[in-house]
Every structure is written in structure tokens, then in C-alpha cells.
Write a protein that holds these residues in place. Sequence first.
Motif, PDB file in Angstrom:
ATOM      1  N   PHE A 117      36.321  45.061  36.112  1.00  0.00           N
ATOM      2  CA  PHE A 117      37.084  44.324  37.104  1.00  0.00           C
ATOM      3  C   PHE A 117      38.196  43.470  36.496  1.00  0.00           C
ATOM      4  O   PHE A 117      39.263  43.349  37.090  1.00  0.00           O
ATOM      5  N   PRO A 118      38.004  42.860  35.316  1.00  0.00           N
ATOM      6  CA  PRO A 118      39.105  42.064  34.744  1.00  0.00           C
ATOM      7  C   PRO A 118      40.359  42.877  34.447  1.00  0.00           C
ATOM      8  O   PRO A 118      41.423  42.293  34.208  1.00  0.00           O
ATOM      9  N   LYS A 145      46.706  41.086  38.027  1.00  0.00           N
ATOM     10  CA  LYS A 145      46.701  39.687  38.458  1.00  0.00           C
ATOM     11  C   LYS A 145      45.329  39.026  38.365  1.00  0.00           C
ATOM     12  O   LYS A 145      45.078  38.006  39.000  1.00  0.00           O
ATOM     13  N   PHE A 146      44.400  39.576  37.615  1.00  0.00           N
ATOM     14  CA  PHE A 146      43.111  38.926  37.428  1.00  0.00           C
ATOM     15  C   PHE A 146      43.332  37.518  36.875  1.00  0.00           C
ATOM     16  O   PHE A 146      44.161  37.315  36.002  1.00  0.00           O
ATOM     17  N   ARG A 160      38.798  45.744  46.912  1.00  0.00           N
ATOM     18  CA  ARG A 160      37.554  46.519  46.791  1.00  0.00           C
ATOM     19  C   ARG A 160      37.133  46.519  45.315  1.00  0.00           C
ATOM     20  O   ARG A 160      37.938  46.836  44.441  1.00  0.00           O
ATOM     21  N   VAL A 161      35.872  46.145  45.086  1.00  0.00           N
ATOM     22  CA  VAL A 161      35.371  46.025  43.713  1.00  0.00           C
ATOM     23  C   VAL A 161      35.145  47.418  43.111  1.00  0.00           C
ATOM     24  O   VAL A 161      35.128  48.417  43.823  1.00  0.00           O
ATOM     25  N   PRO A 162      34.987  47.519  41.778  1.00  0.00           N
ATOM     26  CA  PRO A 162      34.978  48.834  41.122  1.00  0.00           C
ATOM     27  C   PRO A 162      33.962  49.829  41.661  1.00  0.00           C
ATOM     28  O   PRO A 162      34.240  51.031  41.665  1.00  0.00           O
ATOM     29  N   THR A 163      32.800  49.374  42.110  1.00  0.00           N
ATOM     30  CA  THR A 163      31.775  50.319  42.559  1.00  0.00           C
ATOM     31  C   THR A 163      31.923  50.687  44.037  1.00  0.00           C
ATOM     32  O   THR A 163      31.047  51.345  44.598  1.00  0.00           O
ATOM     33  N   ASN A 214      38.995  50.158  38.225  1.00  0.00           N
ATOM     34  CA  ASN A 214      39.310  48.737  38.147  1.00  0.00           C
ATOM     35  C   ASN A 214      39.074  48.005  39.463  1.00  0.00           C
ATOM     36  O   ASN A 214      39.134  46.786  39.515  1.00  0.00           O
ATOM     37  N   GLY A 215      38.859  48.724  40.537  1.00  0.00           N
ATOM     38  CA  GLY A 215      38.910  48.154  41.866  1.00  0.00           C
ATOM     39  C   GLY A 215      40.313  48.346  42.425  1.00  0.00           C
ATOM     40  O   GLY A 215      41.242  48.703  41.695  1.00  0.00           O
TER      41      GLY A 215
END
Length: 827
Positions: free
Chosen positions: A245-246, A250-251, A299-302, A324-325
Motif C-alpha cells: 500500500f505505501p 501520494k502516500f 480501494r486497498v490492495p486486496t 498498490n490499491g
Amino acid sequence: MPVSATVDPDPIAGAEPQDGTEVIVTGTRATGITAAESATPIKVLGEEALSHVGQPNLNQVLTQLVPSFVAQAFGGDTANLTLSARLRGLSPNHALVLVNGKRRHGTSNLAVLGGPFQGAATADLDLISPSSIKRIEVLEDGAAAQYGSDAIAGVINIILKDDSEGGDGYVTAGRNYDVGGDTLAGTLHLATKLGDNGFLNVTGFHRFHDFTQIGGLDRRVTDSNGNLLTATSNPALSAVQRQLFPLIDKFPYVNRINGDAQSSLTNLQYNSSYDFGSVEVYSFGTYSKRIASAYQNVRVPTRVSRTVAGVTTYFDPEGDNPANGFSPRQKIREDDMAFTGGVRGDAGGFHYDLSTTFGQDKALVYTIDSANASLYADTGFTPTSFYNGLFKSTEFTVNADVRREIEAGLATPITLAFGAEYRRNLYEIGSGDPGSIYKEGGQSYPGFRPSDAGVHARTGTSLYVDVAANPVEALKVDVAGRYEHYSDFGSRFIYKGTGRYDVSDAFAVRGTISTGFRAPTLAESFYSATNVSPTAAFVQLPANSAAAKLIGFQNLKPEKSTNYSLGTVIRPTPALTITLDAYQVRIRDRILGTGSIFGSGGAVNFPVVTQAIIANGNVLDPTVSQTGINIFTNGADTRTRGVDLVATYTTDFGDYGRANWTISGNYNETKLTRLIAAPSSLTDPTTGQATPLFNAGAQSNIETASPRVKVITSVLYSIEKFSATLRGTVYGKTSAQLSPDGGVFYEQAIGTTFIGDIELNYDITPDLSLALGANNVFNKRPPTVPLVPGTTNQTLVNGGNVLDAPLTFSPYGINGGYYYARLNINF
């Protein structure tokens, strides 16, 4: 009576100051009445006032100049692409918008999600360029008997420029202080004669406005400091999420749902007339093209995965790095057009006006940078862009208006006006492409299914009569009655009586009593779609559907209203005018959106809700934890009480310049006086008691989510080549009740706030000037949504995902300050 170059005897009505001497055409059928002489409260905004606002957006213009007008700061889902506004704290649908005295059609993009602007489907003011406007007359009084339904809160009559030569224009650039929102706009207005007795005005306008981002830390994967959650702080967070996710752009500010949409808007307008002597032919119209998109929850990676032979793969629609999401966006391509043509003249002592108006708004809806999880899981493939379907709203109107002045020995001739109107409305929802409706559809906004789609129609006819007279010099009386018949719910008769008595040249009292009604829009009756978030899926159930009747709801019926107002006009000196008007508006069977009614995942759940969703043909995302419905219904009676105050004063400093001072304010309070009971099928199975149809959140949207107090003070100072506009607006406290699951509610408040605006102008030449300014110069922003008290799992009180999201019901916006420069030209 429609305005025209030949009818309006005041050629400088748009000039400052707006001191009550402007001849008005709204709120009365009589001619030659000025704003100061009006028996009803009316505000006149001229070109000078309209030109010193800053943001090139008519909603913002009216927000900064009219205390009872509040514009939407942020809209959920597609409502963020076509923001709305409301008058006197009522629904946006309760204010009628006219252009040159003719009804303006509504938007096709219904505001569905909860909030104070829920249900809005009225005229989109952003599609009318401020630079095309000569003046705006805002009638703050019930006028349904004069102009038809939708005029319960008042009328906004936009009078277009009718020059016969010359032109003007500007280019402007601006941005919000530190959240983006770059804005570039330009306009050009040209006027020319048509022969010896006609004119043509043409205005072109284009504006680009970029995204703003307010917050973005996502509670599912980051803490309040922006650090990625660990297995200890959130055991549900998988290893792959913590690893990948990082990498998203823009994380840690990855969730961009809170902020303005990006939009490109082009408006083209014209206004024309030709006088043949006894007959005048006129026409005006608009065409607008808007392309806009708004970010939705990340939306998160999973979120989109597929397991094949024990190996899990993840889909990445943005194509940067695997899994990455992604941040889906909702997008519209909107075409809006309106055309009016007519003839007016005099025959046998009667003045007649015959006209026809056609208006249509069509919006193609898309989801982009997204994926269909079920389609990917079943086939190994998913599109990244989806066509969700379309909204289309069409209105065709024919009007015949007749007026005659009759000498009867009174102080002035009696004005007798009568006429008829025919109106046909169509509302259409078109279904989406196969990928958008496969099972739950694309992430963030599924397409419209064939069961959602359809074309719905209504016809309406009306007859009216209006009599205005001065029985004696000091007394004005105006009485109107209107009969309307609709094809889908029958007939209504409504009336209005207005009076004014001038005690002296310096003091007058005035009052009005009127009845009205508002037919439910076709969108409120038949809109059907699924609204989703990463954790919830709710169906907007059509109010007039068989699925709604399965639960126990009935077809929508018209709202009915009664308006009272009592006021005074004080002019102690020619330079000072004060108006003070108190009012009450009672609405019976008001159409409201219910709170969330849960089928699963709520504090209380109802199996019949799930059955209705299935019966309506909707398929929900199987991974969400909450499902349910929302629906429009004639749910309550309301009472709105308030006071409007306007004071204007002009100071002439001689060689040291001139200042126009204005203070205007509005106090407005709406109360729910009756709430209908929920259908018996919505009985709490644990307590055996009926569940409230309108929970605390839905009730607060009506009673407290708009400021009760709004006061605007301004001064326009000018001396030789220099002028300055200073404006201060005080917004009173607003609050709303928020809940993560429809169980316990938490009050969230935005305190009393002062917003300052400034604009400095310098005339480089007589035809070229430069302006520098700032709206919300002190960069005030609303508070952020807090966590549920006493919890450690980062659950937000609104059930959202963004840890640093603003309270979006803010009456002064969510973006903070906006600064700009503008170059003006006249020729």
C-alpha cells in the motif's frame, strides 16, 4: 411579464447602487414597479455587484450576495459533479429559477445521498454565465400561484443582457490556498444591433477547475499520524497490504474522496429580439458542455484479487505497481441545452406574450480507474473503465400570457393578467455496459441495470388570473389564483394575496398570504441505483416501484404549502433604505429522503429490505459488511420561520470618493412538526416497536444542517481609477447527527464563523482594468470528523474511511481560502 429591451424602462437598472429604484419584473404583473415600491420582498443584484465576487460560478455569486441562499460545498457520488443550492433553508426544489421570466429546466443528476441538499433536481445555476447577466431579481416569498409549483421558497429570475452594441469580457486565474483547485476561466460578451429595432447578445464562457484534496489518511491502513498500521494495531490488515500500500501515489494521503471534482465547462448563450412595431419577436437560449470527474474512496490492495492454482494475483487498474490499491473516479459527460422563442405585442388594448421553451439535460455516467472484482475473479479479466448509463431530463413548455390595464376610477388603473401553461416532462435512466452490471459492477459506482432503466413522463396544464390595483394612492393590492392539473396525480387550486400600505413616503408595511404545492420530480419518483463504498452497498429504491410497495411505501404525492409574510420598508433619507420581513412557511407531506434502512450490518436489520433489493433487480457486492436501502417518501410536515433584513446606504465623500454600504441578514429556523410512522414491516424484531423512518441524522439534515443565521456586510468604495470591495459574512452554528451504523448518533457542530472577502480594482485605461482578490481571506475551514468516543479501532462517527475528512455540511465550503486575479475589458 418577461423582460425585454423594449419593456424595461430603466436602462441602467444593473448599475450600483442597488438602492430600490430599479424597475422589477418579478413578483408582480403590473408595470413600472420599483424594488422599493414592491409589496413583496425582492433583492436586485446588478452587474456591478455580480462582477466583484471572484469565483466564476453563479452559485458562489448568490451565496456571497444573498443571505438566505446557501450553496452546497460537497456532494456525495455524482452529486459532487453538479452542486446545488437552496433558499430560506428549504429544499433546492422549492426555489423556481426563471430566465427572462421563463421557467428554466432542471438537472437530470439527482442528489441522492443524505444531507441538507438531498433530493435536489432543480436548475443548475452553474450553466448560466454571470457575464451574460444584466441583473438578478430574487423574490423571497411564496409565488406558486403566480409562476407555478416549485416557487414555495421563492423565485430567482435571471435577466440577460440586452445591449445593442459593445461588449465586455475577462480572463481570471485562481486557486485555493494549499489544497489545489487551480481555476482558469475566460468569457466574452458581444452585442450588436439587428436592423433598426433589434439586438443580439452572445456570450461565450469556459472554465477549468482542478481537483482539491482535503485530507486523505485512510483509517483502514494508516493511523492519524499517517503511519501504516501494523499487524498489532490492525490484525485484519494483511501482510500484502502492509507491504504494497505505501507504493500508491501520494502516500500516506491516499484517499482523495473529500474535495472538489475536476471539471471543464463551456457555456454558450444568446439573447435577441426584434421589434416590428405592433409585434416583437424574441428568442434566447443556452448550450453547455461539462466534463467532470470526482475521486471516490481508495480501494486497498486486496480489493480485487483472483486465486488460481493456489497463487493469488491482484489487479491494478492504474498500472503503476502490482496491487498498490487504486482510486476510482466517477465521471460525467454532460450536454445541456435550452431554447425559448416567442412573440409579444398589443392587440385591442391587450398586451400578449406567446412563447415556447424547450430544455434538456443529458449526462452520460462513467466509472474510470476501477475494476469489477467478481468479473476478474470469474474470468481473469476486468475493464478499467465502465459506462454506467445515462440520466436525461427533458422539459417542454408552452405559455400564453395576457395583460390589460383597466380604468376604474382608482388611484391607478387595474392590471388584469391571465394566462395558461402546458408543460411536458420526461425523465430517463439508461442502462450501463455489460461489465458495469456484471454482478456487483465496477468498484465505487455500479452501472444502471435494465431494472433501473426506463422512461417516465408527465404532462401538466394550468390556468391563472392575477389582479393588481391601487384602490387609493397609498394602498397596493395584488390577488392571484392558479388551477393546475397533472396527469399523474390530479388537480390543485392555489392562491396568493399581497398588500402594501405606505403610511408616508418614508415608511410602509406589507404582507402576503399564499398557498402552494410542489409536484414530486420524476427523478424523486423513479430514480433507481446502487450507492456503494468499500464497506457498504445501499440501493436507492424507486419511490413509485413495486419493490417499495413490498416494504409498505406508497407512490409519492404532492407537497402542500402555506406561506405568510409581514414586513416593512423604511426610507428615512434618499440615501438609506431598510427592509425587514418576517415569514413562515408550512409544508405538509414534505418529500424527504429516509435515513439508512438496513438489511444487514446495521444496529437493526430487516429481512424485507433484502427481499425488496432482490425484487428490484439489484445485485450487491458480497464483500461489504452493510447493506440496505434509502427511499424518498412524503415523510413529514415542516414549519420554517425566519426574518430577512436589508439596509443600504450611500456615502459621497466628494473628492475623496464614494462608498456604497450594505448590510443584509437572514434568520431561518425549520422544525419537523410531524413525522409519519414507518411501514409495519419495519418493526424492530428485538423490541417489537416500529423503527423510526427518519433517524436522528435525517432529522438533523432538515433542522440544523443549515445555519440559522447568516449576515453579510459589504462596502464598495471607489475613487477615480481605484475601487475596493470588502465583504464580511457571518455564518451561524450548524450541526448534524452522524452514526457509523444507524444505532448511536453523535452531534457534530460547526461553530459561528466569520468569512472575509476582499477585491481591489484598478482601471489601467477606461476600457481595461485589473482586479486582485481573495474569498475567505483568513482560510477558515470546518472541523474534521472525529472518531467514535471511547473506541480504539479508528471507527469514525460517520462510518467513513478518511481520518482527516472535513464536515461536509459546512455552509462556507471545505476548501478554505481562494485567491485570484482578473483582467477585465470593455469595448
